[in-house]
Design a protein around this motif. Structure first.
Motif, PDB file in Angstrom:
ATOM      1  N   GLU A  44      88.867  57.030  24.999  1.00  0.00           N
ATOM      2  CA  GLU A  44      89.404  58.370  24.840  1.00  0.00           C
ATOM      3  C   GLU A  44      90.104  58.829  26.116  1.00  0.00           C
ATOM      4  O   GLU A  44      89.815  58.338  27.210  1.00  0.00           O
ATOM      5  CB  GLU A  44      88.271  59.341  24.493  1.00  0.00           C
ATOM      6  N   ARG A  45      91.010  59.778  25.938  1.00  0.00           N
ATOM      7  CA  ARG A  45      91.684  60.363  27.094  1.00  0.00           C
ATOM      8  C   ARG A  45      90.659  61.155  27.897  1.00  0.00           C
ATOM      9  O   ARG A  45      89.889  61.950  27.351  1.00  0.00           O
ATOM     10  CB  ARG A  45      92.815  61.269  26.626  1.00  0.00           C
ATOM     11  N   GLU A  46      90.665  60.950  29.211  1.00  0.00           N
ATOM     12  CA  GLU A  46      89.673  61.612  30.057  1.00  0.00           C
ATOM     13  C   GLU A  46      90.343  62.386  31.184  1.00  0.00           C
ATOM     14  O   GLU A  46      91.402  62.009  31.698  1.00  0.00           O
ATOM     15  CB  GLU A  46      88.687  60.602  30.650  1.00  0.00           C
ATOM     16  N   PHE A  47      89.677  63.455  31.564  1.00  0.00           N
ATOM     17  CA  PHE A  47      90.148  64.303  32.656  1.00  0.00           C
ATOM     18  C   PHE A  47      89.997  63.569  33.973  1.00  0.00           C
ATOM     19  O   PHE A  47      88.978  62.909  34.223  1.00  0.00           O
ATOM     20  CB  PHE A  47      89.330  65.597  32.663  1.00  0.00           C
ATOM     21  N   VAL A  48      90.997  63.732  34.839  1.00  0.00           N
ATOM     22  CA  VAL A  48      90.966  63.133  36.169  1.00  0.00           C
ATOM     23  C   VAL A  48      90.910  64.212  37.251  1.00  0.00           C
ATOM     24  O   VAL A  48      90.038  64.200  38.107  1.00  0.00           O
ATOM     25  CB  VAL A  48      92.194  62.231  36.396  1.00  0.00           C
ATOM     26  N   ALA A  49      91.865  65.152  37.188  1.00  0.00           N
ATOM     27  CA  ALA A  49      91.953  66.182  38.225  1.00  0.00           C
ATOM     28  C   ALA A  49      92.732  67.369  37.686  1.00  0.00           C
ATOM     29  O   ALA A  49      93.559  67.217  36.787  1.00  0.00           O
ATOM     30  CB  ALA A  49      92.636  65.632  39.472  1.00  0.00           C
ATOM     31  N   GLY A  50      92.450  68.545  38.251  1.00  0.00           N
ATOM     32  CA  GLY A  50      93.161  69.740  37.839  1.00  0.00           C
ATOM     33  C   GLY A  50      93.438  70.643  39.028  1.00  0.00           C
ATOM     34  O   GLY A  50      92.747  70.578  40.051  1.00  0.00           O
ATOM     35  N   ILE A  51      94.451  71.478  38.874  1.00  0.00           N
ATOM     36  CA  ILE A  51      94.861  72.380  39.944  1.00  0.00           C
ATOM     37  C   ILE A  51      95.346  73.676  39.325  1.00  0.00           C
ATOM     38  O   ILE A  51      96.041  73.673  38.306  1.00  0.00           O
ATOM     39  CB  ILE A  51      95.944  71.717  40.816  1.00  0.00           C
ATOM     40  N   ASN A  52      94.955  74.787  39.928  1.00  0.00           N
ATOM     41  CA  ASN A  52      95.385  76.057  39.370  1.00  0.00           C
ATOM     42  C   ASN A  52      96.823  76.364  39.795  1.00  0.00           C
ATOM     43  O   ASN A  52      97.459  75.589  40.512  1.00  0.00           O
ATOM     44  CB  ASN A  52      94.426  77.175  39.742  1.00  0.00           C
ATOM     45  N   TRP A  53      97.327  77.515  39.400  1.00  0.00           N
ATOM     46  CA  TRP A  53      98.746  77.794  39.574  1.00  0.00           C
ATOM     47  C   TRP A  53      99.185  77.811  41.034  1.00  0.00           C
ATOM     48  O   TRP A  53     100.283  77.405  41.366  1.00  0.00           O
ATOM     49  CB  TRP A  53      99.095  79.133  38.920  1.00  0.00           C
ATOM     50  N   SER A  54      98.303  78.251  41.918  1.00  0.00           N
ATOM     51  CA  SER A  54      98.672  78.395  43.322  1.00  0.00           C
ATOM     52  C   SER A  54      98.288  77.192  44.170  1.00  0.00           C
ATOM     53  O   SER A  54      98.718  77.070  45.313  1.00  0.00           O
ATOM     54  CB  SER A  54      98.017  79.639  43.909  1.00  0.00           C
ATOM     55  N   GLY A  55      97.436  76.323  43.611  1.00  0.00           N
ATOM     56  CA  GLY A  55      96.941  75.208  44.399  1.00  0.00           C
ATOM     57  C   GLY A  55      95.692  75.531  45.187  1.00  0.00           C
ATOM     58  O   GLY A  55      95.194  74.695  45.944  1.00  0.00           O
ATOM     59  N   SER A  56      95.153  76.716  45.006  1.00  0.00           N
ATOM     60  CA  SER A  56      93.980  77.135  45.767  1.00  0.00           C
ATOM     61  C   SER A  56      92.677  76.651  45.152  1.00  0.00           C
ATOM     62  O   SER A  56      91.627  76.679  45.799  1.00  0.00           O
ATOM     63  CB  SER A  56      93.946  78.664  45.872  1.00  0.00           C
ATOM     64  N   ASN A  57      92.736  76.221  43.905  1.00  0.00           N
ATOM     65  CA  ASN A  57      91.540  75.779  43.208  1.00  0.00           C
ATOM     66  C   ASN A  57      91.793  74.380  42.643  1.00  0.00           C
ATOM     67  O   ASN A  57      92.735  74.165  41.879  1.00  0.00           O
ATOM     68  CB  ASN A  57      91.190  76.751  42.076  1.00  0.00           C
ATOM     69  N   LEU A  58      90.948  73.431  43.043  1.00  0.00           N
ATOM     70  CA  LEU A  58      91.074  72.041  42.617  1.00  0.00           C
ATOM     71  C   LEU A  58      89.773  71.605  41.965  1.00  0.00           C
ATOM     72  O   LEU A  58      88.695  72.100  42.304  1.00  0.00           O
ATOM     73  CB  LEU A  58      91.374  71.136  43.810  1.00  0.00           C
ATOM     74  N   TYR A  59      89.893  70.648  41.055  1.00  0.00           N
ATOM     75  CA  TYR A  59      88.693  70.117  40.407  1.00  0.00           C
ATOM     76  C   TYR A  59      88.928  68.654  40.064  1.00  0.00           C
ATOM     77  O   TYR A  59      90.017  68.284  39.637  1.00  0.00           O
ATOM     78  CB  TYR A  59      88.370  70.911  39.134  1.00  0.00           C
TER      79      TYR A  59
END
Length: 124
Positions: A44-59
């Protein structure tokens, strides 16, 4: 309507690095949170990384934490995924995705727009 185009994939050896780029067009890029996902054959497709609109929040997914870095340049309408210390198990098609929310989502169906994907193959 946002169009996303990934680039930067390729064939590398274990321990090497790659930087993926995802160029966006057709919308106000800074309105979107961005995610990187990957899908290996038969999985299945899996999450790797995410970033909010400003770049201040990463996961990050636990499997890539400490090795991958997500960033964005809103002036260039581009999000990046720097991948270091690559492993054979990182082999997959990598996709970028966008959604209009302040949050970072890890579930693929919550994203509205997707790129076509770029292949990353890591040989051991």
């Amino acid at each position: 309507q946002v169009q996303l185009v990934e680039s930067g994939g390729g064939l590398v050896q274990a321990g090497d690095s790659l930087r993926l780029s995802c160029a966006a067009s057709g919308g106000t890029f800074s309105n979107y949170a961005m995610g990187w996902f990957r899908q290996a054959p038969g999985k299945e497709r899996e999450f790797v990384a995410g970033i909010n609109w400003s770049g201040s929040n990463l996961y990050y997914a636990d499997s890539v934490k400490g090795r991958f870095t997500v960033s964005r340049d809103n002036a260039k309408n581009t999000v990046y995924l720097q991948m270091n210390s690559l492993k054979a198990e990182d082999t997959a098609v990598y996709y970028c995705a966008a959604h209009q929310s302040a949050d970072i989502y890890t579930i693929p169906r919550l994203y509205n727009y997707w790129g076509q994907g770029t292949q990353v193959t890591v040989s051991s």
